[in-house]
Design a protein around this motif. Structure first.
Motif, mmCIF file in Angstrom:
data_model
loop_
_atom_site.group_PDB
_atom_site.id
_atom_site.type_symbol
_atom_site.label_atom_id
_atom_site.label_comp_id
_atom_site.label_asym_id
_atom_site.label_seq_id
_atom_site.Cartn_x
_atom_site.Cartn_y
_atom_site.Cartn_z
ATOM 1 N N LEU A 240 27.026 -19.768 -17.145
ATOM 2 C CA LEU A 240 27.759 -20.892 -16.554
ATOM 3 C C LEU A 240 27.141 -22.183 -17.065
ATOM 4 C CD1 LEU A 240 30.016 -21.595 -14.469
ATOM 5 C CD2 LEU A 240 28.175 -21.903 -12.799
ATOM 6 N N ASP A 241 27.943 -23.020 -17.698
ATOM 7 C CA ASP A 241 27.477 -24.294 -18.232
ATOM 8 C C ASP A 241 27.570 -25.399 -17.188
ATOM 9 O OD1 ASP A 241 26.881 -23.519 -20.910
ATOM 10 O OD2 ASP A 241 29.027 -23.482 -21.362
ATOM 11 N N ARG A 242 26.755 -26.418 -17.374
ATOM 12 C CA ARG A 242 26.869 -27.627 -16.556
ATOM 13 C C ARG A 242 28.088 -28.410 -17.012
ATOM 14 N NH1 ARG A 242 25.062 -32.842 -17.261
ATOM 15 N NH2 ARG A 242 23.920 -32.244 -19.126
ATOM 16 N N TYR A 243 28.855 -28.935 -16.059
ATOM 17 C CA TYR A 243 30.042 -29.691 -16.435
ATOM 18 C C TYR A 243 29.655 -31.054 -16.984
ATOM 19 C CZ TYR A 243 34.609 -31.863 -16.452
ATOM 20 O OH TYR A 243 35.757 -32.502 -16.855
ATOM 21 N N SER A 244 30.219 -31.369 -18.123
ATOM 22 C CA SER A 244 29.991 -32.672 -18.730
ATOM 23 C C SER A 244 31.269 -33.108 -19.410
ATOM 24 C CB SER A 244 28.851 -32.600 -19.758
ATOM 25 O OG SER A 244 28.718 -33.835 -20.434
ATOM 26 N N GLN A 245 31.630 -34.368 -19.211
ATOM 27 C CA GLN A 245 32.827 -34.902 -19.859
ATOM 28 C C GLN A 245 32.545 -35.341 -21.283
ATOM 29 O OE1 GLN A 245 33.421 -37.692 -16.593
ATOM 30 N NE2 GLN A 245 35.378 -36.725 -16.110
ATOM 31 N N LYS A 246 31.271 -35.281 -21.655
ATOM 32 C CA LYS A 246 30.894 -35.605 -23.023
ATOM 33 C C LYS A 246 30.905 -34.334 -23.864
ATOM 34 C CE LYS A 246 27.777 -39.320 -21.529
ATOM 35 N NZ LYS A 246 26.364 -39.804 -21.532
ATOM 36 N N ILE A 247 31.227 -34.476 -25.142
ATOM 37 C CA ILE A 247 31.205 -33.337 -26.046
ATOM 38 C C ILE A 247 29.787 -33.212 -26.583
ATOM 39 C CG2 ILE A 247 32.187 -32.295 -28.114
ATOM 40 C CD1 ILE A 247 34.678 -33.986 -27.676
ATOM 41 N N THR A 248 28.988 -32.424 -25.886
ATOM 42 C CA THR A 248 27.592 -32.247 -26.282
ATOM 43 C C THR A 248 27.256 -30.763 -26.266
ATOM 44 O OG1 THR A 248 26.858 -32.458 -23.992
ATOM 45 C CG2 THR A 248 26.888 -34.462 -25.325
ATOM 46 N N THR A 249 26.147 -30.419 -26.919
ATOM 47 C CA THR A 249 25.678 -29.051 -26.884
ATOM 48 C C THR A 249 25.020 -28.787 -25.538
ATOM 49 O OG1 THR A 249 25.279 -29.072 -29.268
ATOM 50 C CG2 THR A 249 24.198 -27.343 -27.993
ATOM 51 N N GLN A 250 25.565 -27.842 -24.789
ATOM 52 C CA GLN A 250 25.043 -27.557 -23.464
ATOM 53 C C GLN A 250 23.796 -26.679 -23.571
ATOM 54 O OE1 GLN A 250 25.852 -28.707 -20.627
ATOM 55 N NE2 GLN A 250 27.857 -29.623 -20.881
ATOM 56 N N THR A 251 22.682 -27.162 -23.060
ATOM 57 C CA THR A 251 21.449 -26.374 -23.052
ATOM 58 C C THR A 251 21.074 -25.922 -21.647
ATOM 59 O OG1 THR A 251 20.151 -28.404 -22.916
ATOM 60 C CG2 THR A 251 20.548 -27.503 -25.120
ATOM 61 N N ASP A 252 21.589 -26.612 -20.630
ATOM 62 C CA ASP A 252 21.283 -26.253 -19.245
ATOM 63 C C ASP A 252 22.287 -25.214 -18.762
ATOM 64 O OD1 ASP A 252 19.264 -28.155 -19.288
ATOM 65 O OD2 ASP A 252 20.605 -29.737 -18.563
ATOM 66 N N LYS A 253 21.895 -23.951 -18.803
ATOM 67 C CA LYS A 253 22.813 -22.867 -18.484
ATOM 68 C C LYS A 253 22.298 -22.058 -17.304
ATOM 69 C CE LYS A 253 24.233 -22.408 -23.337
ATOM 70 N NZ LYS A 253 25.637 -22.787 -23.184
ATOM 71 N N LYS A 254 23.232 -21.706 -16.406
ATOM 72 C CA LYS A 254 22.905 -20.775 -15.331
ATOM 73 C C LYS A 254 23.426 -19.397 -15.734
ATOM 74 C CE LYS A 254 23.317 -22.129 -11.015
ATOM 75 N NZ LYS A 254 23.890 -22.679 -9.757
ATOM 76 N N VAL A 255 22.797 -18.370 -15.191
ATOM 77 C CA VAL A 255 23.177 -17.015 -15.567
ATOM 78 C C VAL A 255 23.527 -16.224 -14.308
ATOM 79 C CG1 VAL A 255 20.786 -16.150 -15.520
ATOM 80 C CG2 VAL A 255 22.486 -14.994 -16.922
ATOM 81 N N TYR A 256 24.566 -15.402 -14.412
ATOM 82 C CA TYR A 256 25.019 -14.569 -13.299
ATOM 83 C C TYR A 256 25.153 -13.124 -13.770
ATOM 84 C CZ TYR A 256 25.995 -18.817 -10.696
ATOM 85 O OH TYR A 256 25.862 -20.020 -10.037
ATOM 86 N N SER A 257 24.789 -12.206 -12.900
ATOM 87 C CA SER A 257 24.862 -10.785 -13.229
ATOM 88 C C SER A 257 26.302 -10.294 -13.162
ATOM 89 C CB SER A 257 23.988 -9.985 -12.269
ATOM 90 O OG SER A 257 24.111 -8.598 -12.538
ATOM 91 N N ILE A 258 26.649 -9.344 -14.021
ATOM 92 C CA ILE A 258 27.992 -8.770 -13.987
ATOM 93 C C ILE A 258 28.190 -7.906 -12.747
ATOM 94 C CG2 ILE A 258 27.410 -6.667 -15.275
ATOM 95 C CD1 ILE A 258 30.681 -8.723 -15.512
ATOM 96 N N ASP A 259 27.084 -7.460 -12.130
ATOM 97 C CA ASP A 259 27.191 -6.633 -10.925
ATOM 98 C C ASP A 259 25.912 -6.761 -10.119
ATOM 99 O OD1 ASP A 259 28.787 -4.389 -9.516
ATOM 100 O OD2 ASP A 259 26.775 -3.559 -9.679
ATOM 101 N N ILE A 260 26.059 -7.068 -8.846
ATOM 102 C CA ILE A 260 24.904 -7.288 -7.980
ATOM 103 C C ILE A 260 24.065 -6.028 -7.853
ATOM 104 C CG2 ILE A 260 24.207 -7.997 -5.649
ATOM 105 C CD1 ILE A 260 27.070 -9.353 -5.525
#
Length: 427
Positions: free
Chosen positions: A287-307
């Motif tokens: 999951l990327d951080r929302y930004s209205q700028k066209i930039t390379t997203q480095t701040d990423k959150k990660v979620y498991s496909i199954d708990i």
């Protein structure tokens, strides 16, 4: 090999209708498009194909359906030998017009060059084609280059909570005390055990062994074999850290430093490649951080496909039901095909913002409870700041069981229980 293929095809026709549980995703049948299913292995893609075949056989002769599983270990097919499947079918049933057949190719990404074969079949044999695959990158790339404009693609995930209850034969009646008691009981299991369909059939001991087996197959077949990874121990270390980071920011740099201090020799670029592979095979999703700028997203959150993965392979994840809730909401939003990001500013964070046509249309927080004053202040602040940022008049907080309405800084805040969100809310 052709003789073996004929046997497989013939055995398929002699089978009785498949016994499958109905899923929410019902595939369209006569679109003249290539229907593509992508998702983690064992999430139910094949069962959705079986259900589609069952529906087809209500109106057409089963002999007009060709089903082939490319994970069948009896065959090592390559691009050149793919034609043997069609030859075997036509020799068995020469009276059937190929343009009237329905072709189902399961886990076709296992054959290099599959996309050229499918393109040729679509252009010259039949336009009724259904394919599945467990690698989003390979399928997306090949579809984009060879099959563009000819496909309709669906993502398949482990069971939604509604499907989970249906598998467990629990009636959904939110106005019945008895039904609600069963639903809340299963919600606890859902948030702890996950929702791979097969695991619902077994007790805890067997279920954990099944999940551990899924994990091993993903490591060796989907990652090591597919991407020719040599540093296996570093990969295993990396995967455990990714699981432990579920619902949080993932720091490849920190994982790199930890690997280095533990004596592993691996480049940081290799770890970034691993992160891409992990998402490609649907092991974890980014999951990327929302930004209205066209930039390379480095701040990423990660979620498991199954708990269930997290709670089987890690000790501490199951202690925090709030994390399991957030992961469940993330997966539900993906099932609903929402374009989602997280929002953060200098002083607060909002778990999810939903974007439509380039504009944020909804802000969502997930919190186990809101009775604690510090928790309420934190969650309200993150939600209100996101709403103010994107000109929203209202926001949503999903809790375990609390419901109600609040007003904060001219923003309407609705509290909705997780059960209501998963079973009723379709916004």
């Amino acid at each position: 090999m052709k003789k073996k293929i004929k046997q497989i095809i013939r055995d398929f026709y002699l089978q009785k209708p498949f016994e499958v549980h109905s899923r929410e995703l019902q595939l369209p049948i006569n679109t003249q498009k290539i229907i593509t299913l992508m998702g983690v292995r064992r999430c139910g893609k094949t069962s959705i194909l079986y259900e589609t075949i069952n529906r087809l056989t209500e109106t057409i002769d089963k002999k007009r359906i060709l089903f082939f599983n490319f994970e069948d270990e009896r065959f090592e097919l390559n691009q050149e030998s793919l034609d043997l499947i069609l030859q075997a079918y036509m020799e068995l049933y020469p009276e059937i017009e190929m343009k009237d057949t329905y072709l189902f190719f399961d886990e076709i990404q296992n054959v290099d060059g599959w996309e050229k074969f499918v393109r040729r079949v679509y252009d010259s044999v039949s336009q009724n084609i259904f394919i599945t695959g467990s690698n989003s990158k390979l399928l997306s790339r090949d579809i984009a280059t060879s099959l563009r404009g000819r496909t309709i693609t669906y993502e398949v995930f482990p069971l939604s909570f509604r499907e989970y209850l249906a598998f467990e034969q629990i009636e959904i009646d939110l106005h019945s005390t008895k039904s609600l008691a069963f639903i809340h009981n299963r919600l606890e299991k859902f948030l702890h055990e996950g929702a791979f369909p097969e695991t619902l059939l077994f007790d805890d001991r067997i279920r954990e062994k099944i999940l551990q087996d899924y994990y091993s197959v993903m490591i060796y077949k989907d990652l090591i074999e597919r991407f020719s990874i040599k540093n296996i121990e570093a990969l295993k270390f990396f995967l455990k850290r990714i699981l432990a980071s579920s619902t949080k920011l993932v720091s490849v740099n920190k994982i790199y430093n930890d690997l280095k201090s533990s004596g592993f020799k691996i480049g940081k670029n290799s770890l970034y490649e691993y992160l891409g592979y992990v998402e490609d095979i649907y092991f974890s999703l980014i999951l990327d951080r929302y930004s209205q700028k066209i930039t390379t997203q480095t701040d990423k959150k990660v979620y498991s496909i199954d708990i269930g993965f997290n709670n089987t392979l890690l000790y501490k994840f199951s202690d925090d039901i709030g994390k399991s809730m957030e992961n469940a909401v993330f997966l539900e939003l993906r099932r609903r095909e929402k374009e989602i990001y997280y929002h953060t500013d200098r002083t607060s964070e909002c778990d999810f913002v939903v974007v439509e046509k380039g504009r944020v249309v909804q802000a969502i927080q997930v919190s186990y409870e809101m009775e604690n004053k510090k928790t309420r202040v934190r969650e309200f602040k993150g939600l209100v700041n996101a709403c103010k940022q994107y000109n929203l008049n209202e926001g949503l907080i999903i809790t375990y069981g609390e419901e109600g309405s609040y007003e904060e800084d001219e923003v309407s805040i609705e509290l909705v229980s997780l059960v209501s969100f998963l079973l009723v809310d379709k916004k």
